[in-house]
Design an enzyme around this catalytic site. Structure first.
Site, PDB file in Angstrom:
ATOM      1  N   GLU A 218       0.799  -1.233   0.000  1.00 12.61           N
ATOM      2  CA  GLU A 218       0.000   0.000   0.000  1.00 12.61           C
ATOM      3  C   GLU A 218       0.835   1.288   0.000  1.00 12.61           C
ATOM      4  OE1 GLU A 218      -2.708  -0.496   3.314  1.00 12.61           O
ATOM      5  OE2 GLU A 218      -3.469  -2.381   2.534  1.00 12.61           O
TER       6      GLU A 218
ATOM      7  N   GLU B 160      -6.305 -10.549  -1.401  1.00 12.97           N
ATOM      8  CA  GLU B 160      -7.126 -10.323  -0.195  1.00 12.97           C
ATOM      9  C   GLU B 160      -8.596 -10.234  -0.579  1.00 12.97           C
ATOM     10  OE1 GLU B 160      -5.647  -7.039   2.166  1.00 12.97           O
ATOM     11  OE2 GLU B 160      -3.557  -7.567   1.795  1.00 12.97           O
TER      12      GLU B 160
HETATM   13  O1  G3I Z   1      -4.905  -8.577  18.760  1.00 18.32           O
HETATM   14  C1  G3I Z   1      -5.478  -7.372  19.303  1.00 18.32           C
HETATM   15  C2  G3I Z   1      -6.113  -7.661  20.614  1.00 18.32           C
HETATM   16  O2  G3I Z   1      -5.130  -8.052  21.529  1.00 18.32           O
HETATM   17  C3  G3I Z   1      -6.854  -6.391  21.079  1.00 18.32           C
HETATM   18  O3  G3I Z   1      -7.532  -6.667  22.239  1.00 18.32           O
HETATM   19  C4  G3I Z   1      -7.847  -5.922  20.034  1.00 18.32           C
HETATM   20  C5  G3I Z   1      -8.531  -4.621  20.419  1.00 18.32           C
HETATM   21  O4  G3I Z   1      -8.901  -3.862  19.288  1.00 18.32           O
HETATM   22  O5  G3I Z   1      -7.154  -5.696  18.855  1.00 18.32           O
HETATM   23  C6  G3I Z   1      -6.514  -6.853  18.354  1.00 18.32           C
HETATM   24  O6  G3I Z   1      -5.836  -6.489  17.191  1.00 18.32           O
HETATM   25  C7  G3I Z   1      -6.622  -6.274  16.047  1.00 18.32           C
HETATM   26  C8  G3I Z   1      -6.061  -7.193  14.975  1.00 18.32           C
HETATM   27  O7  G3I Z   1      -6.707  -6.924  13.754  1.00 18.32           O
HETATM   28  C9  G3I Z   1      -6.247  -8.671  15.319  1.00 18.32           C
HETATM   29  O8  G3I Z   1      -7.588  -8.981  15.393  1.00 18.32           O
HETATM   30  C10 G3I Z   1      -6.485  -4.827  15.638  1.00 18.32           C
HETATM   31  O9  G3I Z   1      -7.130  -3.998  16.569  1.00 18.32           O
HETATM   32  C11 G3I Z   1      -7.098  -4.616  14.272  1.00 18.32           C
HETATM   33  O10 G3I Z   1      -6.822  -3.296  13.820  1.00 18.32           O
HETATM   34  C12 G3I Z   1      -6.494  -5.581  13.308  1.00 18.32           C
HETATM   35  O11 G3I Z   1      -7.112  -5.413  12.062  1.00 18.32           O
HETATM   36  C13 G3I Z   1      -6.457  -5.990  10.952  1.00 18.32           C
HETATM   37  C14 G3I Z   1      -6.053  -4.875   9.993  1.00 18.32           C
HETATM   38  O12 G3I Z   1      -5.521  -5.425   8.802  1.00 18.32           O
HETATM   39  C15 G3I Z   1      -4.972  -3.983  10.584  1.00 18.32           C
HETATM   40  O13 G3I Z   1      -3.792  -4.697  10.741  1.00 18.32           O
HETATM   41  C16 G3I Z   1      -7.419  -6.947  10.269  1.00 18.32           C
HETATM   42  O14 G3I Z   1      -7.651  -8.059  11.139  1.00 18.32           O
HETATM   43  C17 G3I Z   1      -6.826  -7.423   8.965  1.00 18.32           C
HETATM   44  O15 G3I Z   1      -7.779  -8.182   8.253  1.00 18.32           O
HETATM   45  C18 G3I Z   1      -6.427  -6.230   8.108  1.00 18.32           C
HETATM   46  O16 G3I Z   1      -5.806  -6.694   6.930  1.00 18.32           O
HETATM   47  C19 G3I Z   1      -5.379  -5.678   6.004  1.00 18.32           C
HETATM   48  C20 G3I Z   1      -4.184  -6.212   5.278  1.00 18.32           C
HETATM   49  O17 G3I Z   1      -3.196  -6.547   6.213  1.00 18.32           O
HETATM   50  C21 G3I Z   1      -3.661  -5.198   4.269  1.00 18.32           C
HETATM   51  N1  G3I Z   1      -4.691  -4.794   3.353  1.00 18.32           N
HETATM   52  C22 G3I Z   1      -5.903  -4.314   3.958  1.00 18.32           C
HETATM   53  C23 G3I Z   1      -6.449  -5.329   4.951  1.00 18.32           C
HETATM   54  C24 G3I Z   1      -7.684  -4.811   5.556  1.00 18.32           C
HETATM   55  O18 G3I Z   1      -7.373  -3.643   6.306  1.00 18.32           O
END
Ligand code: G3I
Length: 371
Positions: free
Chosen positions: A161, A266
């Site tokens: 990105e 994705e």
């Molecule tokens: O693991 C923590 C947990 O300990 C905590 O209690 C909780 C509270 O919010 O958060 C948890 O982490 C979350 C994580 O996913 C695991 O579930 C984060 O908040 C959350 O922001 C994170 O979201 C991920 C996001 O990327 C940001 O990294 C999504 O699951 C994931 O599907 C998404 O994937 C991205 C690709 O990597 C890149 N392209 C876009 C795509 C969608 O945004």
């Protein structure tokens, strides 16, 4: 003696005739049996799945997919939370899971502005580090991670990105400190760490003309410098009304024109009202009831549109399977999807190939039936 021989002959005959008449049980088709000769069919797994705690999802992953990618556990903030501390626990578990099940294991992602550990681009006073320091940090980060999984991870999303829809560079810290050079540098470091690993540039909204042209230029420029770029990842976070399939196809063709393979990395399709078209996790919108119209179930009319459009996308991928080397769904079942929390937290979305009861969606059933 004679009667014994006769008995054997009779027995053998009856066995043979039984074999001849008994229908051979046809193996139940799966996504990988149907699509496996066209491209890898992958899925993003979360840590409950790679640790095999989510047994329902794991059954589907093993049955239908021949490639896995880490949804979150290889991102900088998880795997390298402090400058002198890596945490490989979840990533090791993920790579073991894929390997044990004979799947092509994909690494996601090495350099990304989002989910970046807070220390990465600043010094102890919070000021931006110098270009030399950032280069060294990128090199350490990439070298440590890629060498740890050398020969086990088939390919890496090296940079994620970095280009905006209008073709300009995202003004990330990497760009602000190092300029455009941060991208080829990342590819160089990754290649040095594992010369056999495939290397990918990955981005969302890749159908957008400005982004398409800029990514083609970026990849051609890197190739001209002698760098390895094996594939261009089109994330494929799509909706019921966007993008236009023809624009998406134009990008598949344009990206293949660079000589790199194309990957749908994705794939998911939101069934909910469109709020924005970004996959940048920071671009959120406040919850309103009207934005969450199907809290119980998806109405048939919407489900039909959703399934028909997913089938159209799959047919497009099959049409271009000579240049598409992998199609990966961004999650196993609807309940797992990031779309339930983005861009509006607390909605109920229906974006994946399997529903909340782990049943294949109608377009998947049709795909399995037809083949
Ligand atoms: O693991 C923590 C947990 O300990 C905590 O209690 C909780 C509270 O919010 O958060 C948890 O982490 C979350 C994580 O996913 C695991 O579930 C984060 O908040 C959350 O922001 C994170 O979201 C991920 C996001 O990327 C940001 O990294 C999504 O699951 C994931 O599907 C998404 O994937 C991205 C690709 O990597 C890149 N392209 C876009 C795509 C969608 O945004």
């Amino acid at each position: 003696m004679k009667s014994k021989t006769l008995l054997w002959a009779l027995l053998a005959g009856s066995v043979m005739s039984a074999c001849a008449t008994k229908p051979v049980a046809k193996e139940e088709p799966t996504l990988k049996s149907v699509l496996g000769d066209k491209f890898l069919i992958g899925v993003a797994v979360n840590v409950w799945q790679s640790s095999e705690r989510d047994t329902n999802a794991v059954k589907i992953v093993k049955k239908h997919f021949n490639s896995v990618v880490a949804e979150n556990c290889m991102k900088c903030q998880t795997i390298h939370p402090e400058e002198n501390r890596y945490d490989f626990k979840q990533a090791d578990e993920f790579v073991n899971f894929g390997e044990k099940n004979g799947m092509a294991v994909m690494g996601h992602c090495l350099i990304w502005h989002s989910q970046l550990a807070p220390w990465f681009c600043v010094d102890k006073d919070g000021k931006d580090v110098s270009p030399e320091v950032l280069k060294q940090r990128m090199k350490d980060h990439i070298t440590t991670i890629v060498s740890r999984y050398k020969g086990r991870v088939k390919g890496w999303d090296v940079v994620n990105e970095a280009i905006m829809e209008d073709g300009s560079y995202r003004k990330s810290k990497f760009y602000q400190i190092l300029g455009e050079e941060f991208i080829p540098l990342a590819f160089q470091y990754a290649h040095e760490a594992d010369p056999d690993a495939e290397l990918y540039y990955n981005d969302y909204n890749m159908h957008a003309e400005g982004k398409r042209n800029a990514v083609v230029k970026l990849v051609n420029d890197m190739k001209a410098k002698g760098l390895r770029v094996d594939a261009i990842g089109m994330q494929g976070h799509v909706g019921l009304n966007y993008p236009d399939l023809a624009e998406f196809e134009k990008s598949i063709v344009a990206f293949a024109g660079t000589g790199a393979k194309v990957m749908i990395t994705e794939w998911d399709m939101s069934a909910l009202p469109e709020v924005n078209r970004t996959a940048n996790i920071a671009d959120t919108v406040a919850f309103r009831k009207a934005l969450n119209p199907y809290p119980d179930a998806l109405p048939d009319s919407v489900s039909q549109r959703w399934n028909a459009r997913m089938a159209d996308f799959m047919n497009l991928f099959i049409k271009h399977s000579d240049v598409i080397s992998r199609v990966t769904a961004w999650g196993v079942s609807d309940g797992d999807s990031w779309k339930n929390g983005f861009p509006v937290r607390g909605r109920k979305d229906y974006p994946l190939l399997f529903d909340r009861e782990y049943q294949p969606k109608p377009f998947v059933v049709d795909l399995l039936k037809e083949n």
